[in-house]
Design a protein around this motif. Structure first.
Motif, PDB file in Angstrom:
ATOM      1  N   ALA C  34       0.877  -1.160   0.000  1.00  0.00           N
ATOM      2  CA  ALA C  34       0.000   0.000   0.000  1.00  0.00           C
ATOM      3  C   ALA C  34       0.918   1.214   0.000  1.00  0.00           C
ATOM      4  CB  ALA C  34      -0.877   0.000   1.231  1.00  0.00           C
ATOM      5  N   VAL C  36       1.997   4.660   0.474  1.00  0.00           N
ATOM      6  CA  VAL C  36       1.579   5.847   1.208  1.00  0.00           C
ATOM      7  C   VAL C  36       2.080   7.075   0.465  1.00  0.00           C
ATOM      8  CG1 VAL C  36       1.849   7.130   3.335  1.00  0.00           C
ATOM      9  CG2 VAL C  36       1.578   4.660   3.395  1.00  0.00           C
ATOM     10  N   VAL C  55      -3.371   6.407   0.863  1.00  0.00           N
ATOM     11  CA  VAL C  55      -2.802   5.255   0.182  1.00  0.00           C
ATOM     12  C   VAL C  55      -3.274   5.251  -1.266  1.00  0.00           C
ATOM     13  CG1 VAL C  55      -2.728   2.769   0.119  1.00  0.00           C
ATOM     14  CG2 VAL C  55      -2.717   3.942   2.294  1.00  0.00           C
ATOM     15  N   GLU C  97      -1.699  -0.852   9.971  1.00  0.00           N
ATOM     16  CA  GLU C  97      -1.387  -2.049   9.204  1.00  0.00           C
ATOM     17  C   GLU C  97      -2.459  -3.104   9.378  1.00  0.00           C
ATOM     18  OE1 GLU C  97       2.688  -3.262   9.136  1.00  0.00           O
ATOM     19  OE2 GLU C  97       2.848  -1.444   7.923  1.00  0.00           O
ATOM     20  N   VAL C 100      -5.252  -2.315   6.832  1.00  0.00           N
ATOM     21  CA  VAL C 100      -4.971  -2.389   5.403  1.00  0.00           C
ATOM     22  C   VAL C 100      -4.585  -3.822   5.070  1.00  0.00           C
ATOM     23  CG1 VAL C 100      -3.721  -1.280   3.541  1.00  0.00           C
ATOM     24  CG2 VAL C 100      -3.957  -0.137   5.709  1.00  0.00           C
ATOM     25  N   LEU C 104       2.244  -1.414   4.336  1.00  0.00           N
ATOM     26  CA  LEU C 104       2.409   0.008   4.033  1.00  0.00           C
ATOM     27  C   LEU C 104       3.834   0.289   3.588  1.00  0.00           C
ATOM     28  CD1 LEU C 104       0.451   1.588   6.989  1.00  0.00           C
ATOM     29  CD2 LEU C 104      -0.243   1.484   4.611  1.00  0.00           C
ATOM     30  N   TRP C 106       6.208   3.266   3.173  1.00  0.00           N
ATOM     31  CA  TRP C 106       6.308   4.683   3.545  1.00  0.00           C
ATOM     32  C   TRP C 106       7.297   5.418   2.670  1.00  0.00           C
ATOM     33  CZ3 TRP C 106       3.031   6.355   7.298  1.00  0.00           C
ATOM     34  CH2 TRP C 106       2.456   5.370   8.132  1.00  0.00           C
ATOM     35  N   ASN C 109       6.390   8.346   0.478  1.00  0.00           N
ATOM     36  CA  ASN C 109       5.614   9.435   1.056  1.00  0.00           C
ATOM     37  C   ASN C 109       6.094  10.787   0.546  1.00  0.00           C
ATOM     38  OD1 ASN C 109       4.016  10.999   2.649  1.00  0.00           O
ATOM     39  ND2 ASN C 109       5.286  10.758   4.476  1.00  0.00           N
TER      40      ASN C 109
END
Lengths: 553, 365, 475, 75
Positions: C34, C36, C55, C97, C100, C104, C106, C109
């Motif tokens: 996912a 971010v 996301v 987490e 989802v 994730l 990151w 980002n």
């Protein structure tokens, strides 16, 4: 009756298990020393003064050999003689039109003198022989060898010697264009299977007595002629000696291709990297000889071996020297990139997409992610599968007859690729990666190196799939260390990159202009470093186009 | 025992770089920023001067005993029993150093790259390759650097070059804010890395020609100082000394800042790959020296068989040495300087003095 | 050789064991992630924090072009906002987490948005975002009034995701950009305090445009977009203004002008546009002034050549006086590409004075006030007005900082630190206090030296202060 | 884990020991054996979580004060 087959095999295996100790490398040795002579042991036969006996022996030796021709006749109608040759290996026309006629119509006086032993056998040679290449043979082994080589042996009654007449001539392929190393510009000749033709191709290019061609005969059954060729003034004698020794060490039943020899004389037999270059281009061999290398020509093989071989040679093509140096340099750099891509691209793709997603630009990452939605395999498996498919396609394409092969690869690549993508089994980007890798591996001039890289690619893929870039780096480091340990006939494989030699860099990743290549590669041609005169760079002649204001000298 | 290969003076110098830089550029800038704040780069230069003393001692010893390794002339100077003991201390010191490097390496990888993977795995895999390399001798190790060095230098250059937009020159000011003392304190910390040029005493005997040893020492030291101060300076310039001191792995953080245009951002994975190459050389050369030293001390004909078991022992030792990265930092700051000073300067100095007193020298081979 | 073979065997064994041993450590298939794209941090009641992430949904984004233009129906969402609370962000992240189905990521980002409440509580929560290996110190940090999560819930505009929208705006350099590492450096440096650019949710585009008109600034108006068919009132996002901290706590807000002043003072301004309103009285004084401010800069054009104001020949004349004549009131905008700020502290006794010098070159980019290109005075008038405007902005920011925020948000303390270590030692512990008493003198030297691709203001040929090109030189 | 460690050490032994045995390099074999068994013992001890003192601790005890003294010397 299986016995006779199985038993010797067992014995051979048994013998190999405990080698006598003098053979440290390849376990090809079958042990005892008597093996060097061919079967049947010819020591048992001897040339006698009696022709009848000799013929009997020969017939026994060549029993059930339907291609052996034996012809009795009277030389000069006085002395009994016989010709022995193998049909198909000799110039029959020469024998029938010239040889037979001359010998049969030899002056009777000569025949009488021969019969009386007042003159030697050599007199035949000296007085009437219409051929030039004639040798006196005095033992049965030599007779057999000559016959097998395509010579005609003349035996006379009352002499325990014979004459070997070179009547070799057999059907062979005509000199053709090189298939594996075709060029746009450059000579279109390639070696063929006939050793003599091949040496002639070399000799025609190197008209110097310094070009040496040492003959070695290997193979218990094949008795293959092998020529070690080098330029005496340039080649390192140590390398030549080493080549000779390594060749003489070989005891093998047969040699069908130069690859047999290659595997038996390599420095590091366990390495996946090819340490001996091979080529079917005479010009490439000559260029190598001129650098001080040593060529090995093998009969019945259109591929010559070149030693010592360096890693960089595998990204060089002989055409590099025939095209303009800008283009050649660019192509070499491109090949170097291709080499890296062929080894690393799928691995890098897998590493980035499964370990280092942060490296990708966001848009690309998102694209890839959306492509991979619903793909049932992990990226590594996907990559390995596709790579395998690609290898299979390639293999199938090579083995099939040419027109079919092309169709197959097109069908395979297009249909399978397209279908697999649309079925959602593989992602389109992976197909691109694999295709790019495939193309890159074809861009490497040396097939042998390309194969090595293909194999290593799978290992890199597994490493990348388990450890990401760290895994790739581990693999690369191991390869690097390995390459550094390699030597080809004493010359470090990675020269001139390491050991570093700046002057040799003129012909590694780039090719400098001809007029700047003044010296031979230092590791190989050090005996005579000067290749050409200095200052060859052409300048426009001052006189032909004088500048208007002031003349330049 | 003798090694069959020879290395060129240039390779000797480059090996010196690799014997110091890989872990130094990763750990040192932050530690220096902690001690010397914005003057960290000055500390490097001061430490280089101090490391010059080591270089001098190594050089003088090598001059007295050309073609002899550290472990050999220990015995020549001090006699068989004491000499062997001192040589064994050196072997142990190199061994510990190698273990520390392995530990630092795996600690970095686990923290920064793959937290789910056990640290042991990284030590194991890198040492396996290092064993392979070390068995092949000094020449092969040295020749490997010919490939890794350009990568490393190019990469450092790229990182520094592309980090320039992020750099603020004012971060270096004021110079010498609190006088020279913090700089010296920083120099002491960098000493524990820079002193490792002492390793040349162990392999300097294989430099050909031997008289070029001085050149390789000097260029080795200067190169180290150059790169180290450059990276330190870059770190301070980008992050400022306060933030730099917070970073666990300074050079890595620097690589993470870099963005090459809009396309090539986040190149730290490449940093990782190339840096692994550097540390690999560092581990290998140390492993090689340990095996060579042990073989010399015990009078063996070959060091090769020792490499693999030593590697295994090294991995175990690396695991044992520290419980966490905080201990590593603590040791680097508060223990290593004293320890390295002792065995890399005082002990060799003692050897030199003894050699001088006893009038020992060996000129032939 | 045998030994070599053995070694090769051992290495091969190792290579084969790798996958078995390594299993799937640290390996994540790209589609199981996912991604971010933006993170919003809020404090929620009960000493809890809330972590909201945006996301991305790759399916939608990758299919982007094809779905565009498809009339009717809601456009598929490019991403989803998910949030979780916890007593700190690590806990919240862990809980995220569990919400989802994917892992994730990151590392991609783009932006970190702080909510007001959290910012007032302090910045220490940011530790996670420097410690965690996937987080990057180069992530831009923004602050917003109210809840940060709201920003993530924006409907898509030109860009699909709020993260890309915000970074896109930041890249335009209309406002300053604070990366996480800069924020920490500001926080940690003894003579500095953090300021963060503020992201505001602007109301409807109509309001937005009204605001633009009334403001006379056109900074930070990106992100405006038209989307009619939405049920909820369309909202847009803009980055303007700033949140000012004292030490690690948010104290107050700077408005757009003040922010601009702050940027000048911090030397963050690299390029931009300055618009001033000025009125040119032909034949008389040409007072240049900026909207809302009484700051006169009067210049006198050269009377000798100057035509009396008013009627110029022909039909240019118009009954409605102002229109026909040269437009004596209007805006002029200059664009500058390079500007530098130099701050020189001076200590006299216990009084600290900062001399701020701003220098740069700018080009005229728009002039709605009539302008004669051949009269350097006209340019001078604009230049002066621009300089005043900049100065005024800087002073406004200083006023705000000294009087309301009571913290040195300009990093002047660090400048002092660098130039006068001894004095700095005395004041470093109470620098913020000291700062409020510091004197800040601003000198702006922006030179207007180019006119752009055209010279005269368009319109019927008017003449202000000379015949211009028709008469050749005015000199 | 234990099995893996023993396996790994067996591989290490297999690398060189047979050759040394053949060549009758007893001395090499002995030194190698010592190092090898040290490594094996240490690894096993670590795998079994036996308390093994870290040499770093020892160094810290001895050279920590030295470093401190040096630091004090400097400032």
């Amino acid at each position: 009756m299986p016995g006779p087959y199985r038993k010797p095999l067992r014995a051979a295996l048994f013998r190999r298990r405990k080698p006598p100790g003098q053979q440290d490398k390849q376990g090809q040795s079958q042990g005892s020393k008597a093996q060097k002579a061919p079967y049947p042991p010819l020591e048992a036969y001897q040339l006698t003064a009696e022709l009848k006996l000799n013929l009997e022996q020969l017939q026994r030796i060549f029993a059930k050999c339907s291609d052996v021709v034996h012809r009795d006749f009277y030389l000069g109608q006085a002395i009994k003689a016989a010709l022995f040759y193998i049909d198909g290996l000799v110039d029959k026309k020469l024998i029938e039109d010239t040889l037979m006629r001359t010998l049969q119509q030899a002056p009777p006086q000569l025949a009488r003198e021969l019969a009386d032993r007042t003159r030697d056998l050599a007199a035949v040679m000296e007085t009437i022989m219409p051929l030039t290449d004639v040798a006196v043979v005095d033992n049965m082994g030599a007779v057999v060898k000559h016959v097998l080589d395509g010579d005609t042996v003349l035996l006379l009654d009352g002499y325990n010697k014979g004459l070997a007449l070179s009547t070799r001539s057999w059907e062979h392929r005509t000199i053709d264009e090189p298939i594996t190393e075709s060029v746009v510009r450059g000579p279109r000749e390639s070696f063929i299977e006939s050793l003599r033709t091949n040496t002639a191709l070399l000799r025609r290019r190197l008209k110097t007595p310094s070009l040496k061609m040492e003959l070695v005969c290997l193979g218990r059954y094949t008795m293959t002629n092998i020529v070690i060729t080098y330029i005496e003034d340039l080649a390192d004698p140590a390398v030549v000696r080493e080549v000779r020794q390594r060749l003489e060490r070989i005891q093998i039943d047969g040699i069908l291709e130069s690859a047999y020899i290659e595997e038996l004389i390599e420095d590091n037999p366990t390495s996946p990297f090819p340490q001996i270059d091979h080529t079917e281009r005479p010009d490439k061999v000559v260029a190598a000889l001129l650098e001080g290398r040593v060529g090995i020509l093998v009969d019945n093989t259109p591929f010559a071996l070149i030693v010592p071989t360096l890693f960089v040679q595998f990204i060089q093509s002989s055409e590099d020297y025939y095209e303009r140096y800008y283009l050649s340099s660019f192509l070499r750099l491109a090949r170097f990139v291709a080499l890296n891509i062929a080894l690393l691209l799928p691995a890098a793709y897998v590493a980035v997409s499964t370990f280092h997603q942060e490296m990708l630009p966001t848009n690309l990452l998102v694209k890839l992610a959306s492509q991979r939605e619903g793909i049932p395999f992990p990226a590594v498996v996907e990559a390995i599968m596709l790579e395998l498919t690609f290898e299979l396609l390639r293999e199938a394409g090579v083995r099939l007859p040419r027109p079919v092969g092309q169709a197959l690869s097109i069908v395979g690549a297009l249909v399978i690729g397209e279908a697999a993508v649309s079925a959602g089994l593989v992602s389109p980007s992976m197909v691109i990666v694999v295709a790019l890798t495939g193309i890159s591996s074809f861009a490497i001039p040396s097939f042998a190196m390309a194969i090595t890289l293909r194999l290593l690619r799978f290992i890199m893929l597994i490493l990348a799939g388990t450890l990401g870039f760290y895994g790739i780096m581990l693999g690369l480091l191991a390869i690097l260390v390995h390459l550094n340990t390699l030597r080809s006939f004493g010359v470090p494989y990675l020269a001139p990159v390491t050991p570093w030699n700046f002057s040799d860099f003129k012909d590694v990743l780039v090719r400098v202009p001809r007029w700047a290549m003044n010296s031979r590669p230092s590791q190989i041609g050090y005996r005579d470093p000067v290749r050409q005169g200095a200052g060859l760079k052409p300048t426009p002649p001052a006189s032909s186009n004088p500048p208007p204001e002031e003349g330049r000298s | 025992m003798r090694e069959e290969g020879y290395i060129s003076p240039r390779q000797a110098a480059v090996l010196l770089w690799f014997a110091v830089l890989p872990t130094a550029i990763l750990f040192l800038p932050a530690l220096l920023a902690l001690r010397a704040h914005q003057d960290a780069w000055l500390s490097v230069i001061v430490a280089t001067l101090a490391a010059g003393a080591v270089a001098l001692v190594v050089y003088l010893l090598a001059q007295r005993f050309p073609h002899h390794t550290l472990f050999q002339y220990c015995e020549l100077i001090l006699g068989p029993v004491t000499g062997k003991t001192v040589a064994l201390i050196f072997v142990l010191a190199f061994f510990l150093l190698d273990a520390v490097v392995i530990r630092e390496f795996s600690e970095f990888l686990v923290t920064a790259v793959m937290p789910e993977t056990p640290a042991l795995f990284f030590s194991l895999s890198i040492v396996a390759v290092a064993v392979y390399a070390a068995r092949n001798g000094l020449e092969v190790i040295a020749r490997c650097t010919d490939f890794i060095l350009p990568l490393m230098v190019t990469f450092i250059a790229i990182v520094l070059l592309f980090a320039t937009p992020e750099m603020a020159p004012r971060n270096l000011l004021p110079i010498l804010e609190n006088g020279f003392r913090p700089v010296l304190g920083g120099a002491l910390v960098s000493w524990s890395f820079l002193g490792q040029i002492f390793i040349l005493a162990a392999y300097g005997a294989f430099v050909n020609p031997p008289r070029a040893l001085r050149a390789s020492l000097i260029s080795g030291l200067l190169g180290i100082a150059f790169f180290l101060s450059l990276v330190t300076m870059g770190t301070i310039l980008v992050f400022g000394s306060c933030e730099a001191a917070r970073l666990t792995f300074a050079a890595y953080a620097l690589a993470r800042v870099v963005s090459l245009g809009q396309f090539f951002e986040r190149i730290e994975a490449l940093f990782l790959a190339i840096w692994v190459g550097g540390v690999f050389i560092k581990i290998t050369i140390n492993l090689y020296v340990v095996a060579l030293g042990l073989a010399t001390v015990t009078g063996l004909k070959e060091y090769r068989p020792l490499v693999a078991p030593l590697g295994a022992l090294n991995v175990a030792m690396a695991t044992l040495l520290y419980r966490n990265i905080s201990e590593i930092r603590h040791d680097l700051l508060l223990v290593e300087p004293g320890w390295t000073l002792t065995w890399q300067l005082i002990l060799p100095l003692f050897l030199l003095v003894m050699a001088w007193l006893r009038g020992k020298r060996r000129t032939g081979i | 050789m045998k030994a070599r073979l053995r070694l090769a065997l051992a290495l091969l064994l190792l290579a084969l064991m790798l996958p078995v041993l390594a299993g799937c450590w640290s390996r994540h298939e790209i589609e199981e992630l996912a991604i971010v794209m933006a993170v919003a941090l809020d404090a929620v009641p009960g000493d809890q924090v809330r972590l909201s992430v945006y996301v991305a949904i790759p399916r939608t984004i990758a299919g982007g072009p094809s779905m565009g233009g498809g009339g009717g129906g809601e456009p598929p969402k490019a991403g989803e906002v998910i949030s979780a609370t916890g007593s700190d962000f690590a806990q919240a992240a862990r809980r995220l987490e569990s919400l989802v189905p994917r892992r994730l990521l990151w590392a991609q980002n783009r932006v970190l948005i702080l909510g007001e409440e959290l910012a007032r509580q302090g910045l220490h929560y940011l530790d996670l975002f420097t410690r965690e290996r996937q987080m990057r110190l180069t992530t831009p940090v923004l602050i917003t009034m109210g809840e940060a999560r709201k920003v993530l819930e924006l409907p898509p505009g030109i860009e699909l995701m709020p993260g890309t929208i915000l970074t896109g705006i930041l890249r335009n350099r209309t406002t300053f950009k604070v990366e996480l590492k800069d924020l920490l450096a500001m926080w940690e440096a003894p003579g500095d305090n953090p300021v963060l650019p503020q992201v505001v949710m602007t109301p409807t585009p109509e309001q937005e445009s009204r605001e633009v008109r009334s403001d006379g600034e056109d900074k930070g108006q990106k992100g405006a977009y038209k989307e009619e068919g939405k049920k909820t009132p369309p909202e847009a996002v803009a980055i303007k203004g700033a949140g000012a901290f004292r030490d690690d706590r948010l104290i107050g807000w700077l408005d757009e002008r003040e922010t601009n002043g702050l940027m000048w003072l911090r030397g963050e301004v690299r390029e931009g546009v300055i618009t001033v309103t000025l009125s040119i009285q032909t034949g008389g004084n040409y007072p240049g002034q900026e909207q809302g401010q009484k700051m006169g800069q009067t210049i006198t054009p050269d009377q000798g050549q100057g035509q009396p104001a008013g009627p110029v020949e022909g039909q240019g004349q118009n009954p409605s006086q102002n229109q026909a004549r040269a437009r004596t009131q209007g805006q002029a905008s200059v664009i500058f590409h390079r500007a530098s700020t130099e701050v020189k502290p001076r200590v006299e006794g216990s009084q600290v004075t900062f001399n701020v010098e701003i220098r740069g070159n700018c080009d005229l980019t728009e002039a709605t006030v009539s302008l004669n290109p051949d009269r350097p005075e006209h340019l001078l008038a604009i230049q002066e007005a621009v300089n005043r405007a900049v100065e005024e902005r800087v002073l406004a920011a200083v006023r705000k900082a000294q009087q309301e925020i009571r913290a040195d948000i300009f990093g002047l303390g660090e400048t002092l630190h660098r130039s006068n270590v001894r004095y700095w030692r005395q004041v470093q512990d109470r620098w913020n206090e000291e700062f409020t008493r510091a004197k800040i003198q601003v000198k702006v030297d922006l030179y207007l030296n180019r006119l752009g691709m055209t010279n005269r203001t368009p319109g019927k040929t008017l003449d202000i202060g000379g015949k211009g090109a028709t008469q050749g030189s005015t000199r | 884990m234990l099995i893996l460690i023993i396996l790994a050490f067996l591989v290490i032994a297999y690398l060189d020991a047979p050759k040394l045995w053949q060549k009758k390099y007893w001395r090499e074999l002995a030194v190698m054996g010592i190092v090898w068994s040290l490594g094996l013992a240490l690894s096993l001890a670590l795998a079994l979580n036996l308390p093994v003192p870290s040499p770093a601790k020892l160094l810290a005890r001895v050279f920590g004060p030295v470093t401190e003294w040096l630091l004090r010397l400097i400032g």
